[in-house]
Design a protein around this motif. Structure first.
Motif, PDB file in Angstrom:
ATOM      1  N   HIS A 121       0.834  -1.202   0.000  1.00 19.89           N
ATOM      2  CA  HIS A 121       0.000   0.000   0.000  1.00 19.89           C
ATOM      3  C   HIS A 121       0.866   1.248   0.000  1.00 19.89           C
ATOM      4  CE1 HIS A 121       0.933  -0.801   4.239  1.00 19.89           C
ATOM      5  NE2 HIS A 121       0.817   0.499   4.448  1.00 19.89           N
ATOM      6  N   GLU A 123       0.987   4.768   1.954  1.00 19.58           N
ATOM      7  CA  GLU A 123       0.473   5.199   3.255  1.00 19.58           C
ATOM      8  C   GLU A 123      -0.609   6.268   3.082  1.00 19.58           C
ATOM      9  OE1 GLU A 123       1.778   3.422   5.576  1.00 19.58           O
ATOM     10  OE2 GLU A 123       0.670   4.261   7.254  1.00 19.58           O
ATOM     11  N   ILE A 134       7.547   7.941   4.275  1.00 17.90           N
ATOM     12  CA  ILE A 134       7.371   7.255   5.560  1.00 17.90           C
ATOM     13  C   ILE A 134       8.715   6.652   5.961  1.00 17.90           C
ATOM     14  CG2 ILE A 134       6.534   5.143   4.402  1.00 17.90           C
ATOM     15  CD1 ILE A 134       4.764   4.690   6.918  1.00 17.90           C
ATOM     16  N   HIS A 331       4.586  -0.227   0.192  1.00  9.44           N
ATOM     17  CA  HIS A 331       5.215  -1.095   1.187  1.00  9.44           C
ATOM     18  C   HIS A 331       4.169  -2.030   1.798  1.00  9.44           C
ATOM     19  CE1 HIS A 331       3.764   2.370   3.538  1.00  9.44           C
ATOM     20  NE2 HIS A 331       3.611   1.522   4.537  1.00  9.44           N
TER      21      HIS A 331
END
Ligand SMILES: [Fe+2]
Length: 364
Positions: A121, A123, A134, A331
């Protein structure tokens, strides 16, 4: 409230579990790894204008991913300092007016059960205010890969090259459909009071927790602030909808990139005992095309395969720091079963938050 009969474990035949990668990484490890052993890692190195900071910034600008390893750091605050070399630099680059006040002051937990896998996904793609990057801080880690592990530690995080994924997706009929229709993120947030003293069937998050209030009007207004459409269902069920493109314009590369995955599709709950019995549209999270139509089983499989094809593992050593560009990389991670005495915990640092702009017609 209706009494629901449900099997403790539903048949798992139809569950799509990610493969995570093909075994071939989309980017050579040397392109995104920095050995902190090459730097002194004393107070002089942990400053924003040190050689280490400049090396991290240059790497992040080039490939959108930095994995700093062999740091010898044990304190989350020091790891966070290193992550912020990139995150703060990026915020200056983007012209933030007051970047230091705009970064979250704390290190967060990942906030998901270890045993559940987390699909690839980007974030905060499911709300109008997202984050540009992130950072992960390796606080507690599992042993490095051994023989037969194919180079992947049990505690690895996976990242997937969203630029490669975008180009491949757009060459398909499904990709063109996603481009035309966009997506809708559906959320059903339950009322904590409705479940007081009873089993939490169908519960993922109560709206009181999600919006940090007991007042339904404040909860609804906070949802609208995130550009969510709000409706109240039975038993004070807060139903939100967020319609948006599946892609997002990324200024640094002057192009649209895929910014959407199946992490928020109802299928994520296929293996959750108290939720798996519900049809998708009644699950806590669900995703459809932007015209509210469902993805076909073939489209679901294509999407999972897409990120898997461009994925690769990041194996953690204690003290490692990774900073990930939220546009260029998705990630996720497989589920993790801990043996007695084991711990696996990553701290999270969010980058600059921004309001999604959607796609640009000249960005394809
Ligand atoms: Fe995440």
């Amino acid at each position: 409230m209706a009494i629901i009969e449900f099997p403790e474990f539903a048949p798992l035949d139809d569950v799509i579990e990610p493969a995570w990668w093909s075994g071939v990484a989309p980017l050579d490890r040397a392109e995104f790894t920095i050995d902190a052993g090459d730097f002194a890692m004393d107070a002089a190195d942990l400053t924003a204008d040190s050689a280490l900071a400049r090396r991290m910034q240059e790497m992040f600008d080039r490939v959108g991913l930095v994995h700093l390893t062999n740091t010898g750091l044990t304190d989350l605050a020091d790891m966070r300092t290193a992550a912020k070399f990139v995150i703060d630099q990026e915020m200056r680059y983007e012209g933030g007016a007051n970047p230091r006040d705009r970064i979250a002051p704390n290190v967060y937990e990942v906030g998901a059960p270890l045993s559940a896998w987390l699909h690839y996904h980007h974030e905060m793609a499911y709300v109008g205010r997202s984050t540009r990057s992130i950072g992960f801080l390796a606080s507690d880690v599992l042993p490095p890969p051994g023989p037969g592990d194919d180079g992947v530690s049990r505690g690895a995080t996976f990242v997937s090259d969203s630029i490669g994924a975008t180009d491949k997706l757009l060459s398909t009929e499904f990709g063109q459909k996603l481009k035309d229709l966009g997506v809708c993120y559906h959320r059903n947030l339950t009322d904590r009071e409705a479940f007081a003293g009873s089993a939490e069937y169908g519960v993922y998050n109560h709206w009181q927790k999600s919006f940090d209030t007991d007042d339904p009007e404040i909860a609804a207004s906070r949802a609208r602030d995130q550009r969510l459409a709000v409706e109240w269902g039975p038993n004070r069920l807060l139903q939100t909808r967020y319609y948006c493109p599946a892609f997002e314009y990324f200024e640094h590369l002057d192009r649209n990139v895929l910014y959407c995955s199946l992490a928020d599709h109802g299928m994520w709950f296929d293996t959750w005992p108290l939720v798996q019995h519900l049809p998708y549209h009644e699950r806590p999270l669900h995703m459809t095309f932007g015209d509210d139509s469902e993805f076909s089983p073939d489209e679901l499989q294509q999407w999972i395969d897409l990120y898997d094809d461009f994925g690769m593992p990041i194996n953690w050593k204690q003290g490692d720091v990774a900073v990930i560009c939220n546009y260029r990389w998705a990630h996720g991670r497989p589920g993790i079963d801990l043996a007695p005495g084991e711990a696996r915990q990553l701290g999270v640092v969010l980058g600059e938050q921004y309001h999604r702009v959607g796609v640009r017609s000249d960005g394809w």
